[in-house]
Design an enzyme around this catalytic site. Structure first.
Site, PDB file in Angstrom:
ATOM      1  CG  LEU A  72     -28.617 -35.968  23.745  1.00 19.01           C
ATOM      2  CD1 LEU A  72     -29.893 -35.442  23.128  1.00 19.01           C
ATOM      3  CD2 LEU A  72     -28.827 -37.405  24.225  1.00 19.01           C
ATOM      4  CG  HIS A  73     -26.062 -29.850  21.085  1.00 15.47           C
ATOM      5  ND1 HIS A  73     -24.943 -29.777  20.276  1.00 15.47           N
ATOM      6  CD2 HIS A  73     -27.120 -29.827  20.234  1.00 15.47           C
ATOM      7  CE1 HIS A  73     -25.309 -29.693  19.011  1.00 15.47           C
ATOM      8  NE2 HIS A  73     -26.622 -29.733  18.945  1.00 15.47           N
TER       9      HIS A  73
END
Ligand code: RIB
Ligand code: CA
Length: 312
Positions: free
Chosen positions: A241-242
C-alpha cells in the site's frame, strides 16, 4: 496544534485514493488542495478520481486541480494493468458532482507557495513528479519556500517495479525527479523498500470492511482489486500500500526508520532510466539530500490507517 498545511500531488490509483482519505480524515493536516498529474491513468481520469475520493470522504469543497498530462520529456507510461482502466477499479462510484478548479495545478502550487509564509507548506507527491518539477522550473523562487517534500517513489534494495531498476513514479518522469532531487528542498522518500513492507493482507482488508462504513467498504474493495496484480507478481500475502506511507509519515513519523543519504536519478541510460541511485552505504562523497526510508512498523501503520478511515 495548528494543522500542517499540505498539497497532495497525485495520480489516483487505489493507493493514492487511500492516502487522500487518510489525509482528509486527519485533523492534524490542512489539505490546501489536490493537484492531479498523469501517471497510473491519463490526466482526465486522475482528475476525475481525485474528486470521486473527495466526495466519498464528504469533502467536496477541497480544491482539485488538473496538472500536467505528460512527462517533461518522455511519452506517458500508464499502469492500467495494476489499477484497471478507470484507475479506481474494484468498486463503481458515481461520477463526481464537484467541479474541477479552472486554474492549472502548477499555477496553484506556485501561487500557494508565494502566498503563504516561507516554510509553511509541505508538498506530498504520490505520482510522477511532473507538476512539482514544472512549478520549480516556472518559478524558481518558490523552491526555498517549500517546507518539505514527502514523496512516494524509488527503490534501493528492492530494485524496481516497472523495470528491474526503476519504480513507476520515477520511471515515468525521470527528468522531473532529477529536478526535485537536485532542488535542495528537504526530502523524505518512501521507496519500495518501505512500501513493500506494508502489505494488504486478508486480515487487514477485512478490518477495513469490518468498519461497516461506505468508506471502509470502498477501501476494502479497492485493496481487494489492487492486490491481485502484486500477489501474482511477488507471490506475497497482499499488495504493497504505497502512497498512504507518505501521509502516515506526516501523522506518525516514528513508524518509519531510514537514513539521510544522497539519492540521484538516472536519466541517461535506457537500461536503468528512472533508477534512484541511493548511496545507502555512503560510499561516495555526494552530499546527502534525502531521508530515505527503509523500515516501517507495519502493524502500527495499518492500525493508524484503519482507525482514521473509520472516522469518515
Ligand atoms: O510504484 C508505486 C507508485 O506508482 C504508487 O504511487 C502508485 O500509485 C503508482 O503511482
Ligand atoms: Ca500514485
Amino acid at each position: 496544534m495548528t494543522p500542517r498545511k499540505i498539497i497532495i500531488d497525485t495520480d489516483p490509483g487505489q493507493d493514492d485514493a487511500v492516502a487522500i482519505l487518510l489525509a482528509l480524515a486527519s485533523p492534524e493536516l490542512d489539505v490546501l488542495g489536490i493537484t492531479c498529474v498523469a501517471g497510473n491513468v491519463p490526466l482526465p481520469l486522475t482528475a476525475r478520481n481525485a474528486r470521486v475520493v473527495c466526495e466519498l470522504a464528504g469533502r467536496p469543497a477541497v480544491p482539485v486541480f488538473a496538472g500536467c498530462d505528460r512527462p517533461l520529456a518522455r511519452d506517458l507510461v500508464t499502469a492500467e494493468y495494476v489499477h484497471g482502466k478507470s484507475g479506481l477499479d474494484g468498486i463503481a462510484l458515481p461520477d463526481p458532482q464537484m467541479p474541477l478548479q479552472t486554474g492549472h495545478a502548477v499555477e496553484f502550487i506556485i501561487d500557494t507557495l508565494r502566498g503563504l509564509p516561507e516554510g509553511t507548506v509541505t508538498l506530498c507527491p504520490l505520482g510522477p513528479l511532473t507538476n512539482i518539477a514544472t512549478a520549480f522550473q516556472r518559478a524558481p523562487e518558490i523552491v526555498s519556500r517549500v517546507a518539505e517534500i514527502v514523496l512516494m517513489g524509488g527503490g534501493c534494495f528492492e530494485g524496481g517495479n516497472t523495470t528491474p531498476a526503476a519504480e513507476f513514479n520515477i520511471y515515468v518522469d525521470p527528468e522531473a525527479a532529477d529536478i526535485v532531487f537536485k532542488s535542495g528542498v528537504p526530502l523524505v522518500v518512501m521507496p519500495l523498500d518501505v512500501t513493500h513492507k506494508v502489505l494488504t493482507t486478508r486480515a487487514r482488508i477485512e478490518a477495513f470492511r469490518a468498519l461497516g462504513t461506505r468508506v471502509g467498504h470502498a477501501v476494502a474493495s479497492w485493496t481487494d482489486f489492487f492486490e491481485r496484480f502484486d500477489m501474482a507478481k511477488y507471490g506475497s500475502d497482499g499488495a504493497p500500500l504505497h502512497d498512504p506511507c507518505v501521509i502516515a509519515y506526516l501523522l506518525a513519523p516514528n513508524l518509519f526508520q531510514g537514513r539521510h543519504i544522497n539519492v540521484e536519478i538516472e536519466t541517461g541510460s535506457a537500461l536503468t532510466r528512472g533508477m534512484t541511485v541511493a548511496d545507502w552505504w555512503r560510499v561516495t562523497k555526494r552530499p546527502p539530500n534525502a531521508m530515505f526510508m527503509r523500515e516501517v512498523d507495519a502493524d502500527g501503520f495499518f492500525a493508524l490507517l484503519t482507525e482514521r478511515i473509520g472516522r469518515l
